[in-house]
Design an enzyme around this catalytic site. Structure first.
Site, PDB file in Angstrom:
ATOM      1  N   ASP A  47       4.915   1.561 -10.266  1.00  0.00           N
ATOM      2  CA  ASP A  47       4.870   2.452  -9.098  1.00  0.00           C
ATOM      3  C   ASP A  47       6.219   2.353  -8.386  1.00  0.00           C
ATOM      4  O   ASP A  47       6.908   1.334  -8.459  1.00  0.00           O
ATOM      5  CB  ASP A  47       3.745   2.021  -8.148  1.00  0.00           C
ATOM      6  CG  ASP A  47       3.267   3.163  -7.261  1.00  0.00           C
ATOM      7  OD1 ASP A  47       2.133   3.628  -7.449  1.00  0.00           O
ATOM      8  OD2 ASP A  47       4.055   3.595  -6.379  1.00  0.00           O
ATOM      9  N   ARG A  52       2.906  -1.401  -2.699  1.00  0.00           N
ATOM     10  CA  ARG A  52       1.671  -1.254  -3.468  1.00  0.00           C
ATOM     11  C   ARG A  52       1.635  -2.239  -4.643  1.00  0.00           C
ATOM     12  O   ARG A  52       0.622  -2.867  -4.918  1.00  0.00           O
ATOM     13  CB  ARG A  52       1.562   0.190  -3.981  1.00  0.00           C
ATOM     14  CG  ARG A  52       0.136   0.649  -4.006  1.00  0.00           C
ATOM     15  CD  ARG A  52      -0.015   2.137  -4.059  1.00  0.00           C
ATOM     16  NE  ARG A  52      -1.328   2.458  -3.494  1.00  0.00           N
ATOM     17  CZ  ARG A  52      -1.852   3.657  -3.526  1.00  0.00           C
ATOM     18  NH1 ARG A  52      -1.202   4.656  -4.039  1.00  0.00           N
ATOM     19  NH2 ARG A  52      -3.039   3.875  -3.017  1.00  0.00           N
ATOM     20  N   GLY A 283     -21.130  17.003   4.613  1.00  0.00           N
ATOM     21  CA  GLY A 283     -20.276  17.730   3.665  1.00  0.00           C
ATOM     22  C   GLY A 283     -19.432  16.736   2.886  1.00  0.00           C
ATOM     23  O   GLY A 283     -19.493  15.531   3.116  1.00  0.00           O
ATOM     24  N   CYS A 288     -10.392  14.639  -3.895  1.00  0.00           N
ATOM     25  CA  CYS A 288     -10.439  15.559  -5.048  1.00  0.00           C
ATOM     26  C   CYS A 288     -11.054  16.924  -4.772  1.00  0.00           C
ATOM     27  O   CYS A 288     -10.479  17.949  -5.136  1.00  0.00           O
ATOM     28  CB  CYS A 288     -11.208  14.910  -6.192  1.00  0.00           C
ATOM     29  SG  CYS A 288     -10.324  13.541  -6.923  1.00  0.00           S
ATOM     30  N   GLN A 290     -11.821  19.113  -2.288  1.00  0.00           N
ATOM     31  CA  GLN A 290     -11.148  20.207  -1.576  1.00  0.00           C
ATOM     32  C   GLN A 290      -9.872  20.625  -2.312  1.00  0.00           C
ATOM     33  O   GLN A 290      -9.617  21.806  -2.537  1.00  0.00           O
ATOM     34  CB  GLN A 290     -10.820  19.762  -0.158  1.00  0.00           C
ATOM     35  CG  GLN A 290     -10.044  20.796   0.616  1.00  0.00           C
ATOM     36  CD  GLN A 290      -9.813  20.367   2.053  1.00  0.00           C
ATOM     37  OE1 GLN A 290     -10.725  20.314   2.855  1.00  0.00           O
ATOM     38  NE2 GLN A 290      -8.578  20.060   2.368  1.00  0.00           N
TER      39      GLN A 290
HETATM   40  C1  UDX Z   1     -15.274  12.902  -7.125  1.00  0.00           C
HETATM   41  C2  UDX Z   1     -16.006  13.129  -8.460  1.00  0.00           C
HETATM   42  O1  UDX Z   1     -17.369  12.692  -8.331  1.00  0.00           O
HETATM   43  C3  UDX Z   1     -15.311  12.380  -9.577  1.00  0.00           C
HETATM   44  O2  UDX Z   1     -15.943  12.664 -10.831  1.00  0.00           O
HETATM   45  C4  UDX Z   1     -13.849  12.845  -9.617  1.00  0.00           C
HETATM   46  O3  UDX Z   1     -13.146  12.152 -10.629  1.00  0.00           O
HETATM   47  C5  UDX Z   1     -13.176  12.618  -8.278  1.00  0.00           C
HETATM   48  O4  UDX Z   1     -13.912  13.285  -7.248  1.00  0.00           O
HETATM   49  P1  UDX Z   1     -15.196  10.969  -5.306  1.00  0.00           P
HETATM   50  O5  UDX Z   1     -14.425  11.953  -4.486  1.00  0.00           O
HETATM   51  O6  UDX Z   1     -14.665   9.593  -5.454  1.00  0.00           O
HETATM   52  O7  UDX Z   1     -15.377  11.521  -6.802  1.00  0.00           O
HETATM   53  O8  UDX Z   1     -16.655  10.822  -4.674  1.00  0.00           O
HETATM   54  P2  UDX Z   1     -18.079  11.518  -4.866  1.00  0.00           P
HETATM   55  O9  UDX Z   1     -19.078  10.455  -5.111  1.00  0.00           O
HETATM   56  O10 UDX Z   1     -18.048  12.628  -5.826  1.00  0.00           O
HETATM   57  O11 UDX Z   1     -18.348  12.068  -3.399  1.00  0.00           O
HETATM   58  C6  UDX Z   1     -17.552  13.093  -2.829  1.00  0.00           C
HETATM   59  C7  UDX Z   1     -18.085  13.461  -1.470  1.00  0.00           C
HETATM   60  O12 UDX Z   1     -19.330  14.119  -1.580  1.00  0.00           O
HETATM   61  C8  UDX Z   1     -18.315  12.267  -0.541  1.00  0.00           C
HETATM   62  O13 UDX Z   1     -17.847  12.585   0.752  1.00  0.00           O
HETATM   63  C9  UDX Z   1     -19.810  12.094  -0.559  1.00  0.00           C
HETATM   64  O14 UDX Z   1     -20.307  11.508   0.613  1.00  0.00           O
HETATM   65  C10 UDX Z   1     -20.277  13.534  -0.706  1.00  0.00           C
HETATM   66  N1  UDX Z   1     -21.608  13.656  -1.308  1.00  0.00           N
HETATM   67  C11 UDX Z   1     -21.843  13.265  -2.589  1.00  0.00           C
HETATM   68  C12 UDX Z   1     -22.628  14.212  -0.551  1.00  0.00           C
HETATM   69  O15 UDX Z   1     -22.441  14.588   0.607  1.00  0.00           O
HETATM   70  N2  UDX Z   1     -23.870  14.358  -1.120  1.00  0.00           N
HETATM   71  C13 UDX Z   1     -24.140  13.964  -2.404  1.00  0.00           C
HETATM   72  O16 UDX Z   1     -25.288  14.130  -2.846  1.00  0.00           O
HETATM   73  C14 UDX Z   1     -23.088  13.402  -3.159  1.00  0.00           C
HETATM   74  P1  ADP Z   2      -4.552   9.025  -6.979  1.00  0.00           P
HETATM   75  O1  ADP Z   2      -5.725   9.024  -6.024  1.00  0.00           O
HETATM   76  O2  ADP Z   2      -4.410  10.317  -7.746  1.00  0.00           O
HETATM   77  O3  ADP Z   2      -4.498   7.828  -7.860  1.00  0.00           O
HETATM   78  P2  ADP Z   2      -2.591   7.832  -5.209  1.00  0.00           P
HETATM   79  O4  ADP Z   2      -1.815   8.477  -4.106  1.00  0.00           O
HETATM   80  O5  ADP Z   2      -3.617   6.798  -4.877  1.00  0.00           O
HETATM   81  O6  ADP Z   2      -3.237   9.015  -6.053  1.00  0.00           O
HETATM   82  O7  ADP Z   2      -1.589   7.137  -6.237  1.00  0.00           O
HETATM   83  C1  ADP Z   2      -0.485   7.758  -6.800  1.00  0.00           C
HETATM   84  C2  ADP Z   2       0.619   6.716  -6.911  1.00  0.00           C
HETATM   85  O8  ADP Z   2       1.684   7.276  -7.684  1.00  0.00           O
HETATM   86  C3  ADP Z   2       1.246   6.304  -5.574  1.00  0.00           C
HETATM   87  O9  ADP Z   2       1.118   4.887  -5.406  1.00  0.00           O
HETATM   88  C4  ADP Z   2       2.736   6.732  -5.681  1.00  0.00           C
HETATM   89  O10 ADP Z   2       3.628   5.813  -5.070  1.00  0.00           O
HETATM   90  C5  ADP Z   2       2.918   6.750  -7.200  1.00  0.00           C
HETATM   91  N1  ADP Z   2       4.035   7.596  -7.661  1.00  0.00           N
HETATM   92  C6  ADP Z   2       4.323   8.864  -7.317  1.00  0.00           C
HETATM   93  N2  ADP Z   2       5.401   9.316  -7.982  1.00  0.00           N
HETATM   94  C7  ADP Z   2       5.827   8.309  -8.791  1.00  0.00           C
HETATM   95  C8  ADP Z   2       6.880   8.154  -9.744  1.00  0.00           C
HETATM   96  N3  ADP Z   2       7.740   9.149 -10.020  1.00  0.00           N
HETATM   97  N4  ADP Z   2       7.004   6.969 -10.371  1.00  0.00           N
HETATM   98  C9  ADP Z   2       6.143   5.954 -10.110  1.00  0.00           C
HETATM   99  N5  ADP Z   2       5.109   6.045  -9.243  1.00  0.00           N
HETATM  100  C10 ADP Z   2       4.940   7.193  -8.583  1.00  0.00           C
END
Ligand code: UDX
Ligand code: ADP
EC number: 1.1.1.22
Length: 483
Positions: A47, A52, A283, A288, A290
């Site tokens: 990274d 981090r 909600g 991811c 949005q």
């Molecule tokens: C999501 C996808 O599930 C995952 O497969 C993808 O790789 C990344 O995005 P994540 O955002 O980590 O994962 O959480 P998720 O468990 O999906 O929940 C997303 C949001 O939906 C949360 O705010 C959760 O509270 C809400 N949610 C989920 C609800 O409000 N109701 C539900 O029944 C399920």
């Molecule tokens: P995700 O949820 O998709 O894993 P994060 O923001 O948690 O996203 O992590 C992405 C990471 O990638 C960050 O720690 C950031 O510093 C790193 N990053 C971004 N651009 C580069 C790059 N060119 N080389 C190495 N690390 C990078």
């Protein structure tokens, strides 16, 4: 030169060295589990952020995920390394996962919708410049459909060394935060997209063989590159759509006296619908849903598919409305003013078992109350004061609390914004952690004392018996019927 030329001498030997660019929520857990399951593969997670990487190398990992710490500690320094020496890791690798962030663009063409691919581009250029041997490059970050085409163009334009060939694969991550380790150990599916060329297929097989160490072959799906890229967006859009659907029905429940949990149970028993993702609340949040729907909307508009774009936009409109409507409910029931009233907000993460606050509904609720002049005291078991201040620092009426009791002391209302087990009644959480003592909380609150349950996790009847006025999302408006 054709854009996707065939590698004249594709390789088929097992992968021995993996570099993961980006030590975030996706790259960190994914490659830690990979290193744990494949002790013969050397995995280096790199990274640009020294802070981090230092955290990954310390006792306090930068992200909280149940089970992750044990896995990292068992492999770190053996076949799992965290480093800022990005160049060395790239040079040594047979396969490079690109797991960098892909935020939504904030300016220029597509601002507010399109993914900002500057980090993907920078990582791709670096791979191209440094590689002295052929490599497989894997898109792990969620990217817009046809990103591999841009990566290919960058690689072809940058790679200075003859005989060095790159195969690009799409291998999107479907892990959900809070259950990342379980999702990685027992994934519903592993998706690997490749071009339909001999070298593309060989690269696909080599990555599939890595996963086959612990994932059943039947769960490893191979598809075309573009299908794989689009599937990630599609899966997240469909999941988010389901939450907006249940939110819309919860709003109808509140007006009709129906109860959303009962409606969801009745619907979820239909095997065509299934029981998951029907929990009504504030909600969806998280990094991811949005963002991916914005991507889908942008894609649709790029191809002049306006009704398609409008259709998916409505999922986001519903989500925003759900949060705003809950804030309005709180204010309305507190006699239409929360100015100078102390309100305890329980939970700040976007869901339980994570310290991640990206797009957390709690931020919207907190802001709405702070703007109205409430003194908002926030407690979350995993979110630091620093993180909360980054989200709400502009408000002088925001306060950090280190316990539920401190947040609720002399408050007029308690608002539940995250579904943490420790907020649930002990019988439903199945955990041994002491349940909240609502009787003593009530004794130390102003009258009337309100509870606004934005996650539908509390025992409404028990709270009413104590004397609270309770509003639960998706249920008849109990505050009104009580008062
Ligand atoms: C999501 C996808 O599930 C995952 O497969 C993808 O790789 C990344 O995005 P994540 O955002 O980590 O994962 O959480 P998720 O468990 O999906 O929940 C997303 C949001 O939906 C949360 O705010 C959760 O509270 C809400 N949610 C989920 C609800 O409000 N109701 C539900 O029944 C399920
Ligand atoms: P995700 O949820 O998709 O894993 P994060 O923001 O948690 O996203 O992590 C992405 C990471 O990638 C960050 O720690 C950031 O510093 C790193 N990053 C971004 N651009 C580069 C790059 N060119 N080389 C190495 N690390 C990078």
């Amino acid at each position: 030169m054709p854009l996707f030329f065939e590698n004249p001498s594709p390789r088929s030997e097992p992968i021995q060295s993996i570099c993961c660019i980006g030590a975030g929520y996706v790259g960190g857990p994914t490659c830690a589990v990979l290193a744990w399951k494949c002790p013969n593969i050397c995995v280096t997670i790199v990274d640009i952020s020294q802070e981090r990487i230092d955290a990954w190398n310390s006792d306090e990992l930068p992200i909280f995920e149940p089970g992750l710490e044990e896995i990292v500690k068992s492999r770190r320094g053996k076949n799992l390394f965290f480093s800022t020496d990005i160049d060395a890791a790239i040079i040594a690798a047979d396969l490079v996962f690109v797991s960098v962030n892909t935020p939504t663009k904030t300016r220029g063409v597509g601002a507010g919708y399109a993914a900002d691919l500057q980090y993907v581009e920078a990582a791709t250029r670096r791979i191209a410049l440094l590689s002295t041997k052929s490599k497989i490059i894997v898109e792990k970050s969620t990217v817009p459909c046809r990103t591999a085409e841009s990566m290919r163009a960058i690689l072809d334009a940058t790679s200075p060394r003859p005989g060095v060939h790159f195969d690009i694969l799409s291998n999107p991550e479907f892990l959900a935060e809070g259950t990342a380790v379980q999702d990685l150990l027992k994934p519903d599916r592993i998706l690997i997209g490749a071009l339909n060329t001999k070298s593309g297929k060989l690269a696909q097989d080599r990555l599939a063989n890595v996963y086959a160490t612990w994932v059943e072959r039947s769960a490893i799906i191979t598809t075309g590159l573009w299908s794989s890229e689009l599937t990630k967006l599609a899966a997240n859009a469909l999941l988010a759509q389901r939450i907006s659907s249940i939110s819309s029905l919860a709003a109808i429940c509140e007006k009709t006296g129906a109860e959303i949990d009962e409606v969801a149970r009745g619907c979820g028993k239909d095997s065509r619908l299934g029981p998951h993702f029907l929990k009504a609340g504030l909600g969806f949040g998280g990094s991811c849903f949005q963002k991916d729907i914005f991507n889908l909307i942008y894609l649709a508009e790029t191809f002049s598919l306006q009704p398609v774009a409008d259709y998916w936009r409505q999922v986001l409109v519903m989500n925003e409305w759900t949060k705003a409507s809950f804030s309005r409910t709180i204010i309305r029931h507190m006699f239409s003013t929360v100015s100078n009233k102390k309100i305890a907000l329980l939970g700040f993460a976007f869901k339980k078992d994570t310290g991640d606050t990206r797009e957390s509904p709690a931020i919207s609720i907190a802001r709405d109350l702070l703007v109205e002049g409430a003194e908002v005291y926030i407690y979350d078991p995993k979110v630091s004061e620093r993180n909360m201040r980054q989200c709400l620092g502009a408000f002088s009426n925001f306060h950090f609390s280190s316990s539920v009791e401190a947040a609720a002391l002399n408050a007029s209302a308690v608002v539940v914004a995250t579904d943490w087990d420790e907020f649930k009644p002990s019988s439903s959480s199945g955990k041994t952690a002491a349940a909240i003592d609502w009787t003593s909380i009530y004794a130390n609150m102003n009258r009337p004392a309100f509870v606004f349950d934005g996650r539908g996790i509390l025992d409404t009847a028990a709270l009413q018996n104590i004397g609270f006025k309770v509003h639960t999302v998706g249920r008849g408006n109990l505050v009104d019927t009580l008062s």
